[in-house]
Design a protein around this motif. Sequence first.
Motif, PDB file in Angstrom:
ATOM      1  N   ARG A 178       8.980 -20.493  36.648  1.00 60.17           N
ATOM      2  CA  ARG A 178       8.904 -19.685  37.868  1.00 60.17           C
ATOM      3  C   ARG A 178       8.628 -18.210  37.574  1.00 60.17           C
ATOM      4  NH1 ARG A 178      10.666 -20.418  43.155  1.00 60.17           N
ATOM      5  NH2 ARG A 178      11.258 -18.571  44.337  1.00 60.17           N
ATOM      6  N   ILE A 179       9.360 -17.649  36.627  1.00 65.21           N
ATOM      7  CA  ILE A 179       9.313 -16.193  36.434  1.00 65.21           C
ATOM      8  C   ILE A 179       8.233 -15.734  35.454  1.00 65.21           C
ATOM      9  CG2 ILE A 179      11.771 -16.042  36.960  1.00 65.21           C
ATOM     10  CD1 ILE A 179      12.357 -15.589  34.029  1.00 65.21           C
ATOM     11  N   LEU A 180       7.694 -16.676  34.681  1.00 68.18           N
ATOM     12  CA  LEU A 180       6.749 -16.268  33.644  1.00 68.18           C
ATOM     13  C   LEU A 180       5.406 -16.991  33.725  1.00 68.18           C
ATOM     14  CD1 LEU A 180       6.690 -14.337  31.216  1.00 68.18           C
ATOM     15  CD2 LEU A 180       7.449 -16.245  29.778  1.00 68.18           C
ATOM     16  N   LEU A 181       5.430 -18.315  33.827  1.00 66.88           N
ATOM     17  CA  LEU A 181       4.199 -19.090  33.738  1.00 66.88           C
ATOM     18  C   LEU A 181       3.537 -19.378  35.081  1.00 66.88           C
ATOM     19  CD1 LEU A 181       5.167 -21.612  30.931  1.00 66.88           C
ATOM     20  CD2 LEU A 181       3.605 -19.668  30.760  1.00 66.88           C
ATOM     21  N   LYS A 182       4.349 -19.655  36.090  1.00 71.48           N
ATOM     22  CA  LYS A 182       3.834 -19.884  37.448  1.00 71.48           C
ATOM     23  C   LYS A 182       2.753 -20.974  37.494  1.00 71.48           C
ATOM     24  CE  LYS A 182       2.919 -15.468  38.228  1.00 71.48           C
ATOM     25  NZ  LYS A 182       2.584 -14.219  38.932  1.00 71.48           N
ATOM     26  N   ASN A 183       3.015 -22.081  36.807  1.00 67.90           N
ATOM     27  CA  ASN A 183       2.111 -23.242  36.826  1.00 67.90           C
ATOM     28  C   ASN A 183       0.714 -22.920  36.299  1.00 67.90           C
ATOM     29  OD1 ASN A 183       4.032 -25.045  38.062  1.00 67.90           O
ATOM     30  ND2 ASN A 183       3.729 -23.884  39.940  1.00 67.90           N
ATOM     31  N   THR A 184       0.661 -22.093  35.252  1.00 63.31           N
ATOM     32  CA  THR A 184      -0.612 -21.709  34.676  1.00 63.31           C
ATOM     33  C   THR A 184      -0.859 -22.410  33.343  1.00 63.31           C
ATOM     34  OG1 THR A 184       0.420 -19.839  33.560  1.00 63.31           O
ATOM     35  CG2 THR A 184      -0.535 -19.428  35.718  1.00 63.31           C
ATOM     36  N   ASN A 185      -2.086 -22.255  32.851  1.00 67.74           N
ATOM     37  CA  ASN A 185      -2.438 -22.739  31.515  1.00 67.74           C
ATOM     38  C   ASN A 185      -2.113 -21.710  30.437  1.00 67.74           C
ATOM     39  OD1 ASN A 185      -5.085 -23.565  33.441  1.00 67.74           O
ATOM     40  ND2 ASN A 185      -4.053 -25.251  32.409  1.00 67.74           N
ATOM     41  N   TYR A 186      -2.217 -20.413  30.819  1.00 59.15           N
ATOM     42  CA  TYR A 186      -2.081 -19.346  29.832  1.00 59.15           C
ATOM     43  C   TYR A 186      -1.312 -18.146  30.375  1.00 59.15           C
ATOM     44  CZ  TYR A 186      -5.613 -21.772  27.071  1.00 59.15           C
ATOM     45  OH  TYR A 186      -6.285 -22.700  26.336  1.00 59.15           O
ATOM     46  N   LEU A 187      -0.592 -17.503  29.478  1.00 56.26           N
ATOM     47  CA  LEU A 187       0.041 -16.213  29.758  1.00 56.26           C
ATOM     48  C   LEU A 187      -0.781 -15.132  29.067  1.00 56.26           C
ATOM     49  CD1 LEU A 187       2.421 -14.373  30.678  1.00 56.26           C
ATOM     50  CD2 LEU A 187       3.496 -14.885  28.473  1.00 56.26           C
ATOM     51  N   ILE A 188      -1.184 -14.123  29.842  1.00 56.75           N
ATOM     52  CA  ILE A 188      -1.866 -12.955  29.278  1.00 56.75           C
ATOM     53  C   ILE A 188      -0.899 -11.774  29.350  1.00 56.75           C
ATOM     54  CG2 ILE A 188      -3.793 -11.345  29.495  1.00 56.75           C
ATOM     55  CD1 ILE A 188      -5.332 -13.511  30.986  1.00 56.75           C
ATOM     56  N   PHE A 189      -0.696 -11.116  28.227  1.00 59.74           N
ATOM     57  CA  PHE A 189       0.124  -9.907  28.221  1.00 59.74           C
ATOM     58  C   PHE A 189      -0.739  -8.736  27.787  1.00 59.74           C
ATOM     59  CE2 PHE A 189       2.813  -6.781  26.016  1.00 59.74           C
ATOM     60  CZ  PHE A 189       3.650  -6.439  27.066  1.00 59.74           C
ATOM     61  N   LYS A 190      -0.837  -7.714  28.640  1.00 58.48           N
ATOM     62  CA  LYS A 190      -1.609  -6.517  28.305  1.00 58.48           C
ATOM     63  C   LYS A 190      -0.708  -5.518  27.603  1.00 58.48           C
ATOM     64  CE  LYS A 190      -4.799  -3.042  30.038  1.00 58.48           C
ATOM     65  NZ  LYS A 190      -5.456  -2.445  31.232  1.00 58.48           N
ATOM     66  N   LYS A 191      -1.040  -5.204  26.367  1.00 63.04           N
ATOM     67  CA  LYS A 191      -0.254  -4.274  25.570  1.00 63.04           C
ATOM     68  C   LYS A 191      -0.508  -2.824  26.013  1.00 63.04           C
ATOM     69  CE  LYS A 191      -0.611  -5.318  21.135  1.00 63.04           C
ATOM     70  NZ  LYS A 191      -1.230  -5.765  19.863  1.00 63.04           N
ATOM     71  N   LYS A 192       0.354  -1.933  25.565  1.00 60.08           N
ATOM     72  CA  LYS A 192       0.214  -0.533  25.956  1.00 60.08           C
ATOM     73  C   LYS A 192      -1.075   0.085  25.428  1.00 60.08           C
ATOM     74  CE  LYS A 192       5.198   0.156  26.347  1.00 60.08           C
ATOM     75  NZ  LYS A 192       6.403   0.846  25.808  1.00 60.08           N
TER      76      LYS A 192
END
Length: 231
Positions: A156-170
Amino acid sequence: MTKNIGKSEEKNLVNHLNNKKFSVLDYKHKEIISKSFNNISEDSIIKASSIPGNLKPDLKILISNKTNLYSLKTGSGNSIHQEPLDNFIKFSKKLNKSSEKIIDTIKFFIWTDGTTDGTGEIHKRMDKKTLRSKYPEKLSLIKNFFFNNKIILIERILLKNTNYLIFKKKNGKYLVKNRDFILNKFKKYNEGKYGLGPITFQTWNPALKGQTKKPRNVVQFKWGKIEKDLE
Protein backbone atom coordinates in the motif's frame (compact mmCIF):
# COMPACT_ATOMS: atom_id res chain seq x y z
CA MET A 1 7.34 13.31 -0.31
CA THR A 2 4.40 15.68 -0.29
CA LYS A 3 1.63 15.30 -2.80
CA ASN A 4 2.57 18.48 -4.73
CA ILE A 5 6.27 17.56 -4.96
CA GLY A 6 5.36 14.03 -5.98
CA LYS A 7 3.01 15.14 -8.75
CA SER A 8 5.58 17.63 -10.02
CA GLU A 9 8.29 14.96 -10.21
CA GLU A 10 5.83 12.59 -11.85
CA LYS A 11 4.90 15.16 -14.50
CA ASN A 12 8.55 15.97 -15.21
CA LEU A 13 9.44 12.31 -15.62
CA VAL A 14 6.53 11.66 -17.97
CA ASN A 15 7.51 14.71 -20.05
CA HIS A 16 11.10 13.51 -20.31
CA LEU A 17 10.02 10.08 -21.55
CA ASN A 18 6.79 10.38 -23.51
CA ASN A 19 7.03 10.06 -27.30
CA LYS A 20 10.82 9.96 -27.15
CA LYS A 21 13.17 7.56 -28.87
CA PHE A 22 15.44 5.67 -26.49
CA SER A 23 18.43 7.13 -28.35
CA VAL A 24 17.61 10.75 -27.39
CA LEU A 25 17.23 10.13 -23.64
CA ASP A 26 19.97 11.22 -21.28
CA TYR A 27 21.77 8.53 -19.30
CA LYS A 28 19.60 9.06 -16.21
CA HIS A 29 16.37 8.33 -18.05
CA LYS A 30 17.91 5.54 -20.11
CA GLU A 31 18.60 3.83 -16.78
CA ILE A 32 14.87 3.65 -16.01
CA ILE A 33 14.10 2.06 -19.36
CA SER A 34 17.04 -0.35 -19.48
CA LYS A 35 16.35 -1.58 -15.93
CA SER A 36 12.70 -2.35 -16.64
CA PHE A 37 12.54 -3.42 -20.28
CA ASN A 38 14.35 -6.06 -22.34
CA ASN A 39 15.34 -5.90 -26.00
CA ILE A 40 15.36 -2.11 -26.29
CA SER A 41 16.79 -0.63 -29.46
CA GLU A 42 17.97 2.92 -30.08
CA ASP A 43 14.83 3.48 -32.17
CA SER A 44 12.37 2.21 -29.56
CA ILE A 45 9.54 4.72 -29.00
CA ILE A 46 8.52 5.32 -25.40
CA LYS A 47 4.98 6.14 -24.33
CA ALA A 48 4.62 7.40 -20.76
CA SER A 49 1.62 8.73 -18.84
CA SER A 50 0.54 9.51 -15.29
CA ILE A 51 -2.13 7.46 -13.55
CA PRO A 52 -4.59 9.45 -11.40
CA GLY A 53 -5.40 8.45 -7.82
CA ASN A 54 -3.40 8.27 -4.59
CA LEU A 55 -3.34 4.51 -4.04
CA LYS A 56 -2.65 3.50 -7.62
CA PRO A 57 0.57 3.32 -9.65
CA ASP A 58 2.02 6.78 -10.33
CA LEU A 59 2.82 6.22 -14.00
CA LYS A 60 2.96 3.68 -16.78
CA ILE A 61 5.44 3.22 -19.59
CA LEU A 62 4.64 1.43 -22.84
CA ILE A 63 7.25 0.25 -25.34
CA SER A 64 6.04 -1.83 -28.28
CA ASN A 65 3.45 -4.16 -26.69
CA LYS A 66 4.97 -4.19 -23.19
CA THR A 67 3.59 -2.01 -20.37
CA ASN A 68 5.14 -1.51 -16.94
CA LEU A 69 3.62 0.25 -13.93
CA TYR A 70 5.74 2.34 -11.56
CA SER A 71 5.68 3.88 -8.11
CA LEU A 72 7.81 7.05 -7.97
CA LYS A 73 9.46 8.29 -4.77
CA THR A 74 11.88 11.18 -4.27
CA GLY A 75 14.53 12.17 -1.75
CA SER A 76 12.37 14.94 -0.31
CA GLY A 77 12.43 14.31 3.45
CA ASN A 78 12.34 10.56 2.79
CA SER A 79 8.56 10.54 3.21
CA ILE A 80 7.22 7.66 1.14
CA HIS A 81 3.49 7.82 1.87
CA GLN A 82 0.80 10.08 3.32
CA GLU A 83 -2.94 9.60 3.53
CA PRO A 84 -5.88 10.79 5.64
CA LEU A 85 -6.24 9.01 8.96
CA ASP A 86 -9.83 7.95 8.21
CA ASN A 87 -8.74 6.19 5.01
CA PHE A 88 -5.93 4.40 6.78
CA ILE A 89 -8.26 3.32 9.58
CA LYS A 90 -10.73 1.81 7.10
CA PHE A 91 -7.85 -0.11 5.54
CA SER A 92 -6.45 -1.21 8.92
CA LYS A 93 -9.78 -2.60 10.08
CA LYS A 94 -9.57 -5.21 7.31
CA LEU A 95 -6.08 -6.43 8.25
CA ASN A 96 -5.11 -9.57 10.10
CA LYS A 97 -5.56 -9.37 13.91
CA SER A 98 -7.18 -5.94 13.74
CA SER A 99 -9.18 -4.93 16.80
CA GLU A 100 -10.80 -1.89 18.35
CA LYS A 101 -7.80 -1.58 20.65
CA ILE A 102 -5.39 -1.55 17.70
CA ILE A 103 -7.47 1.03 15.84
CA ASP A 104 -7.63 3.29 18.90
CA THR A 105 -3.87 2.97 19.35
CA ILE A 106 -3.23 4.09 15.77
CA LYS A 107 -5.49 7.10 16.34
CA PHE A 108 -3.70 7.80 19.62
CA PHE A 109 -0.32 7.95 17.87
CA ILE A 110 -1.61 10.22 15.11
CA TRP A 111 -3.42 12.77 17.28
CA THR A 112 -0.48 12.82 19.78
CA ASP A 113 -2.48 14.62 22.48
CA GLY A 114 -3.44 11.66 24.66
CA THR A 115 -6.82 11.16 22.93
CA THR A 116 -8.14 9.13 20.00
CA ASP A 117 -10.05 12.02 18.45
CA GLY A 118 -7.76 15.06 18.69
CA THR A 119 -9.70 16.83 21.41
CA GLY A 120 -6.80 17.01 23.88
CA GLU A 121 -5.31 20.33 24.96
CA ILE A 122 -2.46 21.77 22.88
CA HIS A 123 0.09 21.56 25.71
CA LYS A 124 -0.53 17.81 25.91
CA ARG A 125 0.59 17.14 22.33
CA MET A 126 3.74 15.03 22.13
CA ASP A 127 6.49 14.49 19.59
CA LYS A 128 7.09 10.96 18.30
CA LYS A 129 10.04 10.26 20.62
CA THR A 130 7.99 11.21 23.68
CA LEU A 131 5.10 9.04 22.50
CA ARG A 132 7.38 6.04 22.08
CA SER A 133 9.09 6.41 25.44
CA LYS A 134 5.96 7.29 27.43
CA TYR A 135 3.72 4.61 25.93
CA PRO A 136 5.88 1.54 25.15
CA GLU A 137 2.92 -0.82 25.47
CA LYS A 138 0.98 1.09 22.79
CA LEU A 139 4.05 1.17 20.57
CA SER A 140 4.36 -2.59 20.97
CA LEU A 141 0.74 -3.04 19.83
CA ILE A 142 1.36 -1.05 16.65
CA LYS A 143 4.69 -2.76 16.02
CA ASN A 144 3.22 -6.25 16.27
CA PHE A 145 0.17 -5.33 14.20
CA PHE A 146 2.24 -3.78 11.42
CA PHE A 147 4.75 -6.64 11.49
CA ASN A 148 1.95 -9.20 11.11
CA ASN A 149 0.70 -7.26 8.08
CA LYS A 150 4.06 -6.12 6.77
CA ILE A 151 3.79 -7.18 3.14
CA ILE A 152 0.29 -5.81 2.54
CA LEU A 153 1.36 -2.54 4.19
CA ILE A 154 4.46 -2.31 1.99
CA GLU A 155 2.22 -2.92 -1.01
CA ARG A 156 0.00 0.00 0.00
CA ILE A 157 2.57 2.57 1.08
CA LEU A 158 5.41 1.79 -1.30
CA LEU A 159 4.57 -0.39 -4.30
CA LYS A 160 0.90 0.37 -5.00
CA ASN A 161 0.42 -2.70 -7.24
CA THR A 162 3.29 -1.75 -9.54
CA ASN A 163 6.03 -3.65 -11.34
CA TYR A 164 8.80 -1.25 -10.31
CA LEU A 165 9.79 1.28 -7.68
CA ILE A 166 11.66 4.33 -8.96
CA PHE A 167 13.53 6.43 -6.42
CA LYS A 168 14.92 9.79 -7.54
CA LYS A 169 18.11 10.60 -5.67
CA LYS A 170 19.09 14.09 -4.59
CA ASN A 171 21.66 14.23 -7.40
CA GLY A 172 18.91 13.65 -9.97
CA LYS A 173 19.83 10.06 -10.78
CA TYR A 174 17.31 7.22 -10.46
CA LEU A 175 17.33 3.90 -8.66
CA VAL A 176 15.02 1.33 -10.26
CA LYS A 177 14.05 -1.83 -8.38
CA ASN A 178 11.49 -4.45 -9.32
CA ARG A 179 8.74 -5.48 -6.93
CA ASP A 180 10.31 -8.86 -6.13
CA PHE A 181 13.49 -7.13 -4.96
CA ILE A 182 11.48 -4.85 -2.65
CA LEU A 183 9.21 -7.56 -1.25
CA ASN A 184 12.09 -9.97 -0.63
CA LYS A 185 14.01 -7.20 1.12
CA PHE A 186 11.13 -6.51 3.50
CA LYS A 187 10.50 -10.18 4.18
CA LYS A 188 14.02 -10.32 5.61
CA TYR A 189 13.80 -7.18 7.74
CA ASN A 190 13.28 -7.50 11.48
CA GLU A 191 10.61 -5.47 13.24
CA GLY A 192 12.41 -2.15 13.58
CA LYS A 193 10.66 0.60 15.56
CA TYR A 194 7.22 0.09 14.05
CA GLY A 195 7.23 -3.45 12.67
CA LEU A 196 8.22 -2.38 9.15
CA GLY A 197 12.00 -2.62 9.30
CA PRO A 198 13.50 0.78 8.39
CA ILE A 199 10.13 2.44 7.75
CA THR A 200 8.72 4.64 10.50
CA PHE A 201 5.14 5.72 11.21
CA GLN A 202 3.97 9.09 12.53
CA THR A 203 1.55 11.95 12.20
CA TRP A 204 2.30 14.27 9.29
CA ASN A 205 1.66 17.35 11.43
CA PRO A 206 1.88 17.08 15.23
CA ALA A 207 1.16 20.83 15.53
CA LEU A 208 2.93 20.93 18.89
CA LYS A 209 2.40 24.68 19.19
CA GLY A 210 -1.16 24.66 17.94
CA GLN A 211 -0.45 25.37 14.28
CA THR A 212 -3.55 25.14 12.10
CA LYS A 213 -2.30 25.57 8.51
CA LYS A 214 -1.91 21.82 7.98
CA PRO A 215 -4.38 19.10 9.02
CA ARG A 216 -3.37 16.91 11.97
CA ASN A 217 -5.28 13.82 10.90
CA VAL A 218 -2.81 12.62 8.26
CA VAL A 219 -0.76 9.43 8.51
CA GLN A 220 2.83 9.54 7.30
CA PHE A 221 5.41 6.81 6.66
CA LYS A 222 9.12 7.57 6.24
CA TRP A 223 12.09 5.53 5.09
CA GLY A 224 15.07 7.40 6.56
CA LYS A 225 17.85 5.69 4.61
CA ILE A 226 15.94 4.68 1.50
CA GLU A 227 18.69 5.67 -0.91
CA LYS A 228 21.36 3.72 0.96
CA ASP A 229 19.09 0.73 1.47
CA LEU A 230 18.16 0.50 -2.20
CA GLU A 231 21.67 0.83 -3.59
